[in-house]
Design a protein around this motif. Structure first.
Motif, PDB file in Angstrom:
ATOM      1  N   GLN A   5      17.636 -51.062  -1.575  1.00 45.67           N
ATOM      2  CA  GLN A   5      16.225 -51.239  -1.219  1.00 45.67           C
ATOM      3  C   GLN A   5      16.003 -50.946   0.260  1.00 45.67           C
ATOM      4  O   GLN A   5      15.017 -50.295   0.649  1.00 45.67           O
ATOM      5  N   ASN A   6      16.902 -51.410   1.127  1.00 47.65           N
ATOM      6  CA  ASN A   6      16.792 -51.123   2.559  1.00 47.65           C
ATOM      7  C   ASN A   6      16.935 -49.632   2.832  1.00 47.65           C
ATOM      8  O   ASN A   6      16.213 -49.061   3.652  1.00 47.65           O
ATOM      9  N   LEU A   7      17.883 -48.997   2.161  1.00 47.39           N
ATOM     10  CA  LEU A   7      18.108 -47.568   2.361  1.00 47.39           C
ATOM     11  C   LEU A   7      16.907 -46.744   1.913  1.00 47.39           C
ATOM     12  O   LEU A   7      16.490 -45.809   2.614  1.00 47.39           O
ATOM     13  N   ASN A   8      16.340 -47.098   0.774  1.00 45.20           N
ATOM     14  CA  ASN A   8      15.264 -46.296   0.196  1.00 45.20           C
ATOM     15  C   ASN A   8      13.879 -46.642   0.738  1.00 45.20           C
ATOM     16  O   ASN A   8      13.029 -45.757   0.868  1.00 45.20           O
ATOM     17  N   GLU A   9      13.638 -47.916   1.032  1.00 40.35           N
ATOM     18  CA  GLU A   9      12.283 -48.344   1.393  1.00 40.35           C
ATOM     19  C   GLU A   9      12.072 -48.492   2.897  1.00 40.35           C
ATOM     20  O   GLU A   9      10.951 -48.335   3.378  1.00 40.35           O
ATOM     21  N   ALA A  10      13.135 -48.813   3.653  1.00 41.60           N
ATOM     22  CA  ALA A  10      13.008 -48.880   5.113  1.00 41.60           C
ATOM     23  C   ALA A  10      13.585 -47.646   5.788  1.00 41.60           C
ATOM     24  O   ALA A  10      13.452 -47.485   6.993  1.00 41.60           O
ATOM     25  N   ASN A  11      14.252 -46.788   5.006  1.00 42.37           N
ATOM     26  CA  ASN A  11      15.021 -45.669   5.570  1.00 42.37           C
ATOM     27  C   ASN A  11      16.085 -46.182   6.547  1.00 42.37           C
ATOM     28  O   ASN A  11      16.328 -45.586   7.603  1.00 42.37           O
ATOM     29  N   ALA A  12      16.704 -47.304   6.198  1.00 38.54           N
ATOM     30  CA  ALA A  12      17.724 -47.891   7.064  1.00 38.54           C
ATOM     31  C   ALA A  12      18.899 -46.931   7.225  1.00 38.54           C
ATOM     32  O   ALA A  12      19.398 -46.371   6.247  1.00 38.54           O
ATOM     33  N   ALA A  13      19.346 -46.760   8.469  1.00 39.67           N
ATOM     34  CA  ALA A  13      20.489 -45.884   8.758  1.00 39.67           C
ATOM     35  C   ALA A  13      21.802 -46.645   8.755  1.00 39.67           C
ATOM     36  O   ALA A  13      22.869 -46.036   8.895  1.00 39.67           O
ATOM     37  N   GLY A  14      21.709 -47.971   8.605  1.00 39.69           N
ATOM     38  CA  GLY A  14      22.918 -48.774   8.575  1.00 39.69           C
ATOM     39  C   GLY A  14      22.644 -50.132   7.965  1.00 39.69           C
ATOM     40  O   GLY A  14      21.492 -50.600   7.935  1.00 39.69           O
ATOM     41  N   TYR A  15      23.717 -50.758   7.483  1.00 46.84           N
ATOM     42  CA  TYR A  15      23.608 -52.094   6.894  1.00 46.84           C
ATOM     43  C   TYR A  15      24.872 -52.853   7.253  1.00 46.84           C
ATOM     44  O   TYR A  15      25.979 -52.426   6.896  1.00 46.84           O
TER      45      TYR A  15
END
Length: 461
Positions: free
Chosen positions: A320-330
């Motif tokens: 969800q973070n990758l797809n919805e926030a365009n997060a580059a890292g977790y």
């Protein structure tokens, strides 16, 4: 005639019974599996990845003191494929700023963690030379605090002026004494949060009468460290949540990030997600994460601390973070913790034993095959949460899929404009952890078991 008739009927019955027992009768129709396509389009790209990793803070001394230290470190830094480690700043010399040596710290536990951080860095770099390091700070030293204490309080004033310049000097001193050069620094973990239970310091997005401005402190640190050879990149604000704060009068992440939005020295936004709890539905996080993407998409963003969901929902939340926030890292919070916490990736006992939990394998589903420099690509999968990435060579695509449902589903992974040469998959479910599974049939479809996380690796021609 009666005898012949009876014989004929009897013979017919015998033939009929023989026919009933034969296996060569009409075959039952084959059950055709229902197969869904997850269409991958590598021409539609999104964020470039900084990577996946975890935090090593409290209890990390149990790693270096363990008789199984080598095995634990190999699991953390090599087998996991970790891209980034988040360390806690523990530079609090007793008598600072007159005394800058870390030889004696404000308390013994801080001294231990300071030494352990240097040891773990050296081991991590030996096992994984490409690993990146983030150092986050929970507070300035006591001498720069309004209450002369590492816990609670805020930045001290000198003659009615907040001590921003001294704060910048402190960071320069910390980097002088640290045994390694971090890739990233964060000047304050969760700047709007205070507690008496551990080191904290309270800030405001911009200066008020009572509190210092995070934005001015950020600039003060940059001005001091920018003259260093290859200074670390600065990220922020590491806001404690991405929800509404009545104390701040708005969304916590937004109010702290707005003053940084045009700051050329900010390398990436950083956020935490503690406005969610274990019972939060993943679907309920979408609007907050979209806010980061839509309002702060001018620079990369990294989720740098969280661990509240089940292992399955953690995997789903990462997607969800990758797809919805365009997060580059977790960065997962509890990378290694005491053995009383089942949410830790690696549970550490005081005697030095360890055990892996499903959270370790969840992170491995992302970190092992997806590296820094990979770029997220479009994956169309209407029924199952998925996120896909292509490597810099354009020859490898990795898709991570979560099946949160109670029934299995079958997926193929066609790639637009490309020919898939090989396909392999690794899966974690309620029975097996990170187990390799085989494609099925001529369609080479992958069975996504109920309640499972699957990493699919496609090698392209």
């Amino acid at each position: 005639m009666k005898i012949l008739l009876v014989y004929a009927i009897s013979a017919g019955m015998i033939l009929l019974c023989q026919s009933c027992g034969e296996t060569g009768g009409p075959d039952e129709p084959d059950i055709v599996p229902v197969i869904t396509n997850a269409f991958i389009d590598p021409s539609v790209t999104y964020q470039e990845m900084i990577g996946f990793g975890g935090s090593l803070t409290w209890y990390s001394d149990r790693i270096t003191s363990s008789p199984q230290k080598n095995q634990i470190c190999q699991l953390l830094f090599e087998d996991l494929g970790t891209d980034i480690i988040r360390f806690k700043n523990n530079y609090y010399p007793l008598g600072y700023p007159d005394e800058k040596s870390p030889y004696t710290m404000e308390n013994g536990s801080i001294k231990t963690l300071w030494s352990v951080t240097g040891d773990l860095y050296a081991i991590a770099k030996q096992l994984n030379p490409d690993i990146q390091i983030l150092v986050s700070s929970w507070t300035p030293p006591s001498a720069l605090k309004s209450n002369n204490n590492l816990r609670e309080g805020t930045l001290k004033k000198d003659n009615g002026v907040f001590m921003y310049e001294a704060f910048g000097d402190y960071w320069n001193d910390m980097l002088d004494n640290l045994s390694f050069q971090p890739d990233y620094i964060s000047i304050q973990n969760e700047p709007g949060w205070v507690t008496p239970d551990w080191e904290t310091c309270e800030w405001r997005p911009t200066e008020t009468t009572e509190f210092p401005g995070y934005d001015e402190a950020f600039d003060a640190v940059y001005n001091k460290i920018s003259t260093r050879t290859n200074p670390p990149k600065m990220i922020g604000p590491e806001a404690e949540n991405i929800g509404f704060s009545s104390k701040l009068g708005g969304n916590t992440f937004t109010v702290f990030s707005n003053p940084l939005k045009s700051n050329p020295y900010l390398a990436a936004y950083a956020y935490h997600t503690y406005n969610y709890n274990a019972g939060t539905l993943i679907a309920q996080t979408k609007s907050d994460l979209n806010m980061i993407r839509d309002n702060f998409g001018n620079k990369p963003c990294i989720m740098t601390e969280y661990s509240n969901f089940t292992w399955l929902n953690t995997a789903w939340f990462i997607i969800q973070n990758l797809n919805e926030a365009n997060a580059a890292g977790y960065i997962y919070w509890l990378m290694a913790w005491h053995d009383g916490n089942d949410d830790s990736m690696i549970k550490l006992s005081s005697s030095g034993t360890y055990s892996l939990t499903p959270f370790y394998y969840v992170m491995k589903h992302f970190s092992k095959e997806i590296d820094r420099g990979y770029v997220r690509v479009n994956v169309l999968s209407p029924l199952i949460p998925m996120s896909g990435f292509i490597d810099p060579s354009g020859k490898k695509i990795v898709v991570v899929a979560v099946n949160p449902n109670d029934v299995e589903t079958n997926y193929t992974f066609p790639v637009t404009g490309k020919t898939v040469k090989t396909i392999r998959a690794i899966q974690t479910d309620e029975v097996n952890n990170y187990k390799e599974i085989q494609p099925v049939g001529p369609d080479r479809y992958i069975i996504l078991k109920p309640k499972s996380v699957t990493t699919v690796v496609l090698e392209l021609n």
